[in-house]
Design a protein around this motif. Structure first.
Motif, PDB file in Angstrom:
ATOM      1  N   MET A 123     -35.552  27.709   0.911  1.00 26.60           N
ATOM      2  CA  MET A 123     -36.677  26.771   0.883  1.00 26.60           C
ATOM      3  C   MET A 123     -37.434  26.802   2.218  1.00 26.60           C
ATOM      4  O   MET A 123     -36.829  26.960   3.269  1.00 26.60           O
ATOM      5  N   THR A 124     -38.748  26.668   2.133  1.00 29.93           N
ATOM      6  CA  THR A 124     -39.522  26.364   3.339  1.00 29.93           C
ATOM      7  C   THR A 124     -40.506  25.284   2.927  1.00 29.93           C
ATOM      8  O   THR A 124     -40.667  25.002   1.739  1.00 29.93           O
ATOM      9  N   CYS A 125     -41.160  24.706   3.904  1.00 29.06           N
ATOM     10  CA  CYS A 125     -42.167  23.701   3.596  1.00 29.06           C
ATOM     11  C   CYS A 125     -43.529  24.198   4.082  1.00 29.06           C
ATOM     12  O   CYS A 125     -43.642  24.780   5.157  1.00 29.06           O
ATOM     13  N   TYR A 126     -44.533  23.938   3.293  1.00 28.03           N
ATOM     14  CA  TYR A 126     -45.914  24.351   3.579  1.00 28.03           C
ATOM     15  C   TYR A 126     -46.384  23.846   4.940  1.00 28.03           C
ATOM     16  O   TYR A 126     -47.052  24.549   5.673  1.00 28.03           O
ATOM     17  N   ILE A 127     -46.014  22.610   5.247  1.00 29.99           N
ATOM     18  CA  ILE A 127     -46.588  22.033   6.466  1.00 29.99           C
ATOM     19  C   ILE A 127     -45.524  21.605   7.497  1.00 29.99           C
ATOM     20  O   ILE A 127     -45.887  21.028   8.518  1.00 29.99           O
ATOM     21  N   ASN A 128     -44.244  21.872   7.203  1.00 28.89           N
ATOM     22  CA  ASN A 128     -43.210  21.556   8.189  1.00 28.89           C
ATOM     23  C   ASN A 128     -42.504  22.840   8.611  1.00 28.89           C
ATOM     24  O   ASN A 128     -41.567  23.285   7.958  1.00 28.89           O
TER      25      ASN A 128
ATOM     26  N   HIS B  10     -47.067  14.028   6.323  1.00 28.55           N
ATOM     27  CA  HIS B  10     -46.936  13.779   4.883  1.00 28.55           C
ATOM     28  C   HIS B  10     -46.906  15.065   4.068  1.00 28.55           C
ATOM     29  O   HIS B  10     -47.651  16.010   4.336  1.00 28.55           O
ATOM     30  N   CYS B  11     -46.071  15.043   3.060  1.00 25.09           N
ATOM     31  CA  CYS B  11     -46.037  16.120   2.065  1.00 25.09           C
ATOM     32  C   CYS B  11     -47.413  16.202   1.396  1.00 25.09           C
ATOM     33  O   CYS B  11     -48.038  15.176   1.131  1.00 25.09           O
ATOM     34  N   VAL B  12     -47.876  17.418   1.129  1.00 25.14           N
ATOM     35  CA  VAL B  12     -49.173  17.556   0.459  1.00 25.14           C
ATOM     36  C   VAL B  12     -49.008  17.991  -1.004  1.00 25.14           C
ATOM     37  O   VAL B  12     -49.955  18.472  -1.641  1.00 25.14           O
ATOM     38  N   ALA B  13     -47.794  17.818  -1.515  1.00 28.72           N
ATOM     39  CA  ALA B  13     -47.510  18.033  -2.951  1.00 28.72           C
ATOM     40  C   ALA B  13     -48.030  19.377  -3.471  1.00 28.72           C
ATOM     41  O   ALA B  13     -48.633  19.459  -4.534  1.00 28.72           O
ATOM     42  N   CYS B  14     -47.749  20.422  -2.699  1.00 22.97           N
ATOM     43  CA  CYS B  14     -48.208  21.763  -3.099  1.00 22.97           C
ATOM     44  C   CYS B  14     -47.162  22.495  -3.927  1.00 22.97           C
ATOM     45  O   CYS B  14     -47.453  23.496  -4.573  1.00 22.97           O
ATOM     46  N   ASN B  15     -45.904  22.043  -3.830  1.00 22.80           N
ATOM     47  CA  ASN B  15     -44.766  22.611  -4.560  1.00 22.80           C
ATOM     48  C   ASN B  15     -44.359  24.013  -4.134  1.00 22.80           C
ATOM     49  O   ASN B  15     -43.687  24.731  -4.882  1.00 22.80           O
ATOM     50  N   LEU B  16     -44.720  24.384  -2.922  1.00 24.12           N
ATOM     51  CA  LEU B  16     -44.226  25.659  -2.397  1.00 24.12           C
ATOM     52  C   LEU B  16     -42.698  25.644  -2.301  1.00 24.12           C
ATOM     53  O   LEU B  16     -42.036  26.640  -2.586  1.00 24.12           O
ATOM     54  N   CYS B  17     -42.141  24.495  -1.900  1.00 21.28           N
ATOM     55  CA  CYS B  17     -40.679  24.400  -1.755  1.00 21.28           C
ATOM     56  C   CYS B  17     -39.998  24.788  -3.061  1.00 21.28           C
ATOM     57  O   CYS B  17     -39.042  25.564  -3.086  1.00 21.28           O
ATOM     58  N   LEU B  18     -40.522  24.290  -4.168  1.00 16.80           N
ATOM     59  CA  LEU B  18     -39.950  24.602  -5.485  1.00 16.80           C
ATOM     60  C   LEU B  18     -40.187  26.066  -5.847  1.00 16.80           C
ATOM     61  O   LEU B  18     -39.285  26.747  -6.339  1.00 16.80           O
TER      62      LEU B  18
ATOM     63  N   CYS C 289     -37.878  12.823  -2.211  1.00 17.67           N
ATOM     64  CA  CYS C 289     -37.412  14.192  -2.037  1.00 17.67           C
ATOM     65  C   CYS C 289     -38.384  14.908  -1.105  1.00 17.67           C
ATOM     66  O   CYS C 289     -38.131  15.083   0.080  1.00 17.67           O
ATOM     67  N   ARG C 290     -39.563  15.255  -1.633  1.00 18.67           N
ATOM     68  CA  ARG C 290     -40.461  16.113  -0.845  1.00 18.67           C
ATOM     69  C   ARG C 290     -40.992  15.423   0.417  1.00 18.67           C
ATOM     70  O   ARG C 290     -41.225  16.083   1.421  1.00 18.67           O
ATOM     71  N   SER C 291     -41.170  14.090   0.346  1.00 22.56           N
ATOM     72  CA  SER C 291     -41.629  13.389   1.562  1.00 22.56           C
ATOM     73  C   SER C 291     -40.689  13.656   2.723  1.00 22.56           C
ATOM     74  O   SER C 291     -41.119  13.713   3.873  1.00 22.56           O
ATOM     75  N   MET C 292     -39.396  13.802   2.394  1.00 20.50           N
ATOM     76  CA  MET C 292     -38.426  14.018   3.475  1.00 20.50           C
ATOM     77  C   MET C 292     -38.099  15.497   3.685  1.00 20.50           C
ATOM     78  O   MET C 292     -37.377  15.836   4.618  1.00 20.50           O
ATOM     79  N   ILE C 293     -38.622  16.369   2.805  1.00 18.07           N
ATOM     80  CA  ILE C 293     -38.619  17.804   3.141  1.00 18.07           C
ATOM     81  C   ILE C 293     -39.689  17.995   4.216  1.00 18.07           C
ATOM     82  O   ILE C 293     -39.468  18.642   5.233  1.00 18.07           O
ATOM     83  N   ALA C 294     -40.839  17.379   3.965  1.00 12.29           N
ATOM     84  CA  ALA C 294     -41.971  17.536   4.885  1.00 12.29           C
ATOM     85  C   ALA C 294     -41.731  16.811   6.212  1.00 12.29           C
ATOM     86  O   ALA C 294     -42.121  17.289   7.267  1.00 12.29           O
ATOM     87  N   ASP C 295     -41.106  15.648   6.155  1.00 12.37           N
ATOM     88  CA  ASP C 295     -40.789  14.922   7.378  1.00 12.37           C
ATOM     89  C   ASP C 295     -39.438  14.242   7.196  1.00 12.37           C
ATOM     90  O   ASP C 295     -39.341  13.162   6.600  1.00 12.37           O
TER      91      ASP C 295
END
Ligand code: FMN
Ligand code: SF4
Length: 663
Positions: free
Chosen positions: A376-381, A359-367, A336-342
């Protein structure tokens, strides 16, 4: 007869040689999936508030469909009742009427356009639902542990029958919309899991009682959905292998395995193995949980059922799932999150471009954003959820518009800006007085509880800079003279923050040290430490020192510690501070520093001493240096990242990207 929807031949790709098990076909029901890759269903809050699919969602899913290179790409779970009790997110797609079919068809078509298998998910959010109405439905009236959720009321038997019918109707619409595979979401606290769990199902009728009773409505959903879908549409279910709800008397792991067997008997074609609930007090997918921690649950599941087992949950790199599949402990790698980030993550694996993965940094901002009704947004994408918006993509510049760009600072803001600008055709030079790339992230990533993963961001940016032809000038101080010598067309100041000085007496003492020197090991630190600043840098250094056995106290101006950390992760840090004996005085400042103590002052003037051998400064402010020089020369100027306003890694990356697109 099993059928394959699209032809894929991976044999010539380097990734298929390196990770052979990921690129082997698998039969699920009567469908042959060319590989072992699945993009897991992901709410994105991008749809209209009345449940219609938007252009943004179609573009979002199309990009992920491209990423799975022929595997399964699931759309977000749909809610299925007109009363909206099952709706858990304001922008969740709906499927309670035929009028939603055209929008859903756009998603299926977008997935097929990329030759991927289109997955449809049924998700009544149950206890986590009713986001737009006053109350929701549940097997029993059990109060919520998390304050953000609505009250839930016990469903009558008629309402249960109606809910089962809603699943069947929605599944039929999903098939009409063109989806190839069906899934029931029974995870993290949604309705199906509410029926299954002894924590939330206290019924005394046939839909409650022992695990068979608690599974009765799930079995009826499975059988009903299978009947309307027919033999050509495989059906899966996402089920908790461990609820992690021991403290509220949730299911035992043995009961959970029983649910797997019952689901298999009822006719599912695969099971997606999951862990934990949103109400669990244990962390499951945040960065402090090492990657691969949950794989043993897939192995256990495979010992109990014969149908294929798929699993996500912190499997961020291909090596672990490849090995697990090879060892017979897993069948399909979910992400899930790996492909939100990339979004192209598995495609890059296949093509041998792993160094290009963000790579996703597992910060859970998306959630955290979803729970606050935000898209939704991604911390690093920075492109995440903007896939539909042309303005967000870097555009090549005309030959006449090519500029020489000087970027001062090789932290995440500067590097992001550098590769984006270089990809567009500018000549980009990055300067830094350090001898390595990463800026203050080099120190920040030394904090405990998984922060080393933050460096994946810089590793990615470095690769992208190198591929885009960015020139690095390390160990080089940018001065007025250098700017005048080079006279670039554009200067981007990404110099990082400056560190504040304590206003009270003693700010110049030797026992006052900077957070960067502490994290890099340059500063010596006594046994009693006061950290000045209660944002993330303060918490990071406090935990780093507490782990070395120091007695650490945080004194900071914000009303709560970690105010800049997103709420879906912050609760972890609050626990770690307590576990490591770190005391935080919030809404406070430091008035005076002496040899063995500091005097702290509350916002309303109350003063108190705190034992202190060393004071660590983490309070930051904007960096004004070089601004006047650049402006004085009439050179185009941008200031980004912490140099503009001290914030976090995400702001650095997003600032860098936006300016990189704009120069
Ligand atoms: C932003 C977000 C939205 C999600 N939406 C859904 C959903 O619609 N249905 C579902 O079954 N799981 C949903 N999940 C759970 C994920 O599919 C996945 O199981 C979980 O994030 C763990 O996998 P990961 O470590 O690869 O992210 C969501 C997770 C996230 C982070
Ligand atoms: S927001 Fe954070 S957790 Fe979510 S995908 Fe992006 S990096 Fe990963």
């Amino acid at each position: 007869m099993a059928k394959q929807l699209f032809e894929w031949d991976y044999s010539s790709y380097p990734g298929a040689k390196k990770y052979p098990h990921l690129f082997e076909p698998i039969q699920i029901g009567n469908l042959i999936i060319p590989n072992r890759i699945k993009y897991a269903a992901t709410e994105d809050n991008l749809n209209s508030h009345d449940g219609f699919v938007t252009d943004a969602d179609v573009a979002y899913i199309k990009r992920r469909a491209e990423g799975v290179v022929g595997g399964m790409c699931f759309m977000q779970g749909v809610y299925m009742d007109e009363a909206r009790k099952g709706q858990g997110y304001v922008g969740q797609a709906a499927c309670w009427d035929d009028k939603f079919i055209p929008g859903l068809k756009r998603l299926a078509d977008a997935i097929h356009e990329k030759k991927a298998v289109a997955g449809f998910q049924l998700m009544d959010c149950g206890r986590v639902g009713a986001v737009e109405v006053d109350s929701g439905h549940a097997p029993s009236t059990v109060p919520q542990r998390l304050r953000i959720f609505k009250p839930m009321y016990e469903m009558t038997k008629e309402e249960i029958k109606e809910m089962i019918q809603q699943h069947m109707n929605a599944a039929k619409r999903g098939v009409e919309a063109g989806f190839d595979i069906m899934e029931i979401s029974g995870i993290v606290g949604y309705l199906v899991s509410n029926f299954i769990s002894s924590y939330t199902n206290r019924r005394t009728d046939e839909y409650g009682g022992d695990i068979r009773g608690r599974m009765k409505c799930v079995v009826e959903i499975i059988q009903g959905v299978k009947a309307v879908c027919g033999p050509d549409i495989p059906l899966g279910i996402r089920l908790c292998a461990e609820e992690l709800l021991d403290d509220v008397r949730g299911n035992t792991p043995e009961e959970s395995m029983e649910t797997y067997k019952i689901a298999e008997e009822a006719g599912v074609d695969y099971i997606s193995c999951t862990a934990g609930w949103q109400e669990s007090i244990y962390p499951v997918i945040s960065r402090d949980i090492p990657q691969g921690s949950w794989l043993h649950l897939a192995k256990r599941a495979k010992q109990h059922v014969k149908v294929p087992i798929t699993m996500a949950y912190r499997l961020f790199t291909p090596d672990r799932p490849n090995k697990a599949i090879g060892d017979g402990e897993l069948d399909v790698w979910e992400m899930c999150r790996s492909m939100i980030a990339d979004p192209l993550m598995p495609k890059k694996v296949l093509e041998g471009r792993e160094d290009e993965i963000r790579h996703c940094v597992a910060c859970n901002l998306c959630l955290a954003r979803l729970f606050r009704d935000a898209p939704m947004t991604c911390y690093i994408n920075p492109l995440c959820a903007h896939e539909h918006d042309e303005e967000f993509y870097p555009k090549a510049v005309e030959a006449d518009d090519k500029k020489e760009v000087m970027i001062v600072g090789a932290g995440p803001a500067g590097l992001e800006c550098a590769y984006v600008a270089a990809q567009r055709g500018h000549e980009v030079h990055v300067y830094d007085n350090r001898d390595e790339l990463g800026g203050t992230l080099l120190e920040a990533s030394r904090a405990p509880y998984g922060d080393d993963e933050l460096m994946t961001c810089v590793n990615y940016q470095k690769t992208m800079c190198e591929k885009a032809g960015v020139e690095f000038h390390l160990e080089t101080e940018v001065t007025e003279e250098l700017i005048q010598d080079e006279m670039p067309d554009t200067v981007v100041l990404a110099t990082g923050p400056t560190y504040s000085k304590i206003q009270g007496s003693g700010g110049d003492r030797e026992n006052v040290v900077n957070v960067l020197d502490v994290m890099s090991g340059k500063a010596s630190v006594g046994d009693n430490v006061v950290v000045w600043g209660n944002r993330k840098p303060g918490i990071g250094v406090a935990l780093h020192l507490a782990k070395q056995g120091k007695k650490v106290t945080i004194v900071g101006k914000e009303k709560t510690a970690g105010f800049d950390i997103n709420p879906s992760f912050k609760w972890r840090y609050m626990i770690y501070l307590r576990q490591n004996g770190v005391n935080a005085y919030n809404d406070c400042d430091i008035e005076e520093i002496a040899d063995k103590e500091v005097v702290a002052k509350t916002y309303d003037g109350y003063r108190f001493p705190v034992k202190c051998d060393t004071l660590v400064v983490t309070e930051r402010k904007a960096n004004e240096s070089l601004k006047n020089v650049v402006q004085g020369e009439g050179i185009e100027l941008f200031v980004i990242g912490d140099a503009l306003v001290p914030r976090n890694l995400s702001s650095a990356v997003h600032d860098g990207y936006r300016i990189g697109v704009r120069i």
